[in-house]
Each structure stands twice: as structure tokens, then as C-alpha cells.
Design a protein around this motif. Structure first.
Motif, short mmCIF file in Angstrom:
data_model
loop_
_atom_site.label_atom_id
_atom_site.label_comp_id
_atom_site.label_asym_id
_atom_site.label_seq_id
_atom_site.Cartn_x
_atom_site.Cartn_y
_atom_site.Cartn_z
N GLN A 72 20.23 55.57 1.26
CA GLN A 72 19.96 54.24 0.72
C GLN A 72 21.29 53.55 0.46
OE1 GLN A 72 18.11 55.98 -2.93
NE2 GLN A 72 19.17 54.28 -3.95
N THR A 73 21.24 52.22 0.50
CA THR A 73 22.45 51.46 0.21
C THR A 73 22.60 51.37 -1.30
OG1 THR A 73 21.27 49.34 0.25
CG2 THR A 73 22.26 50.09 2.32
N GLN A 74 23.84 51.30 -1.74
CA GLN A 74 24.11 51.14 -3.17
C GLN A 74 24.30 49.67 -3.54
OE1 GLN A 74 23.78 53.79 -5.24
NE2 GLN A 74 23.14 54.74 -3.33
N GLU A 75 24.83 48.91 -2.61
CA GLU A 75 25.10 47.49 -2.84
C GLU A 75 23.98 46.65 -2.23
OE1 GLU A 75 27.73 46.60 -4.67
OE2 GLU A 75 28.24 48.72 -4.82
N ILE A 77 22.48 43.83 0.11
CA ILE A 77 22.75 43.14 1.37
C ILE A 77 21.90 41.88 1.32
CG2 ILE A 77 22.49 43.22 3.88
CD1 ILE A 77 22.98 46.25 3.71
N LYS A 100 18.11 46.08 -1.20
CA LYS A 100 18.56 47.46 -1.16
C LYS A 100 17.81 48.07 0.02
CE LYS A 100 21.11 47.57 -4.92
NZ LYS A 100 21.00 48.32 -6.15
N TRP A 101 18.54 48.76 0.88
CA TRP A 101 17.93 49.31 2.10
C TRP A 101 17.78 50.82 1.99
CZ3 TRP A 101 15.78 47.11 6.37
CH2 TRP A 101 15.87 45.71 6.43
N GLN A 148 24.62 44.72 9.31
CA GLN A 148 25.15 45.59 8.26
C GLN A 148 24.29 46.86 8.12
OE1 GLN A 148 26.29 43.61 4.49
NE2 GLN A 148 25.91 41.70 5.60
N VAL A 149 22.98 46.70 8.15
CA VAL A 149 22.08 47.84 8.03
C VAL A 149 22.27 48.79 9.20
CG1 VAL A 149 19.64 48.52 8.02
CG2 VAL A 149 20.40 46.58 6.63
N LEU A 152 25.47 50.76 8.74
CA LEU A 152 25.37 51.76 7.67
C LEU A 152 24.51 52.95 8.06
CD1 LEU A 152 25.00 49.35 4.65
CD2 LEU A 152 26.89 50.95 5.02
#
Length: 158
Positions: A72-75, A77, A100-101, A148-149, A152
Motif C-alpha cells: 500500500q502507498t503511505q502518501e 496520490i 491511498k492505493w 505513479q501507481v 510504485l
């Protein structure tokens, strides 16, 4: 100092990985092509845990419950709605969405996928395809967020 994303709706996005490395795309219902494919996504309810929101949205939009968390992303998007966007979220005062992804690996059988699981149809078709296809399939105003996703989550591709 004010939060630059304070006018952005809190949201989650989900990339569902097939065991072979492809990812799940849904075609948005009642949305003309060609940029009408995307990943499941939706709002985070007040007080709701981010992962719980991601799992809820995944189920509501795809019927899928058999999924293991990979990352999972922390920041956040974020993406802004275009000036001519007439959706209900803009009408409620949101300038865009901050997400959050989550990446999940699908562990079930494809018969579990049910686009009518929740009653509200978000997608009218689905398919598995390469992760890197995402930015070219989505509406242009979400393209940078999807890039971006993809960057990542690219290491998760088998």
C-alpha cells in the motif's frame, strides 16, 4: 499553513493482481470510450480504516473478497477534476480526489467476480491486462496518478 489537499476527497484505489502478474481492469458503466477502463476505487467513510475501505470498495465494485494484501502507498496520490467535470463530487465542493492505493493478489476463482455484487453497477465489463497499460486506459485527468501507481507497484508484477 493550509493543507494543499484539503479540498480533495479522501479515497482508496485498488490494483488487483492475478497470480500470473496481470491486473484487473473494469470498464466504467455508461462511459463512452476509449478511456473508460480503470481500477476499483472509492471514498473512505468517516472513521473507516484505509485497508477496510479498500477491501469494501473491491467487493462492492467487483464482488472479490479472496485477496491478499501485497502493498500500500503511505502518501496520498492526488488528481484534480477538470474545470468542465460535472460529477457529483465536484458539486459537493471537492477539487479532486486524494487516494491511498492498495495492491492485492487475487486468490479466488474468477467465478467470484460479480459486477452486480453491490447493486450499484460501477463497471459493465472487466479484463486482465498488463499493469503498464493503465495510464493509456484511464481518463486523461487521472493519467498522472496512474503513472505513479504503476511505478510504485511495478515490482509486484510476477
Amino acid at each position: 499553513m493550509t493543507d494543499p489537499l484539503s479540498q480533495y476527497r479522501p479515497n482508496v484505489g485498488v490494483v488487483l493482481f492475478h497470480p500470473d502478474g496481470r491486473v484487473w481492469y473494469g470498464r466504467r458503466a455508461n462511459t463512452p470510450g476509449p478511456h473508460n477502463w480503470q481500477f476499483p476505487q472509492g471514498g473512505i467513510d468517516e472513521g473507516e480504516d484505509d485497508e477496510a475501505a479498500a477491501r469494501r470498495e473491491l467487493f462492492e465494485e467487483t464482488g472479490v473478497t479472496s485477496a491478499d494484501l501485497l502493498a500500500q502507498t503511505q502518501e496520498w496520490i492526488a488528481y484534480a477534476f477538470p474545470a468542465d467535470y460535472g460529477g457529483t463530487k465536484r458539486a459537493r465542493g471537492f477539487a479532486g480526489q486524494k487516494q491511498k492505493w492498495f495492491a492485492f493478489r487475487f486468490t479466488g476463482d474468477e467465478s467470484e467476480i460479480d459486477l452486480e455484487a453491490h447493486g450499484e453497477i460501477e463497471f459493465d465489463a472487466w479484463r486482465w491486462a498488463p499493469l503498464e497499460d493503465a495510464p493509456d486506459l484511464v481518463v486523461p485527468f487521472k493519467r498522472e496518478a496512474y503513472q505513479q501507481v504503476v511505478a510504485l507497484f511495478a515490482p509486484l508484477v510476477v
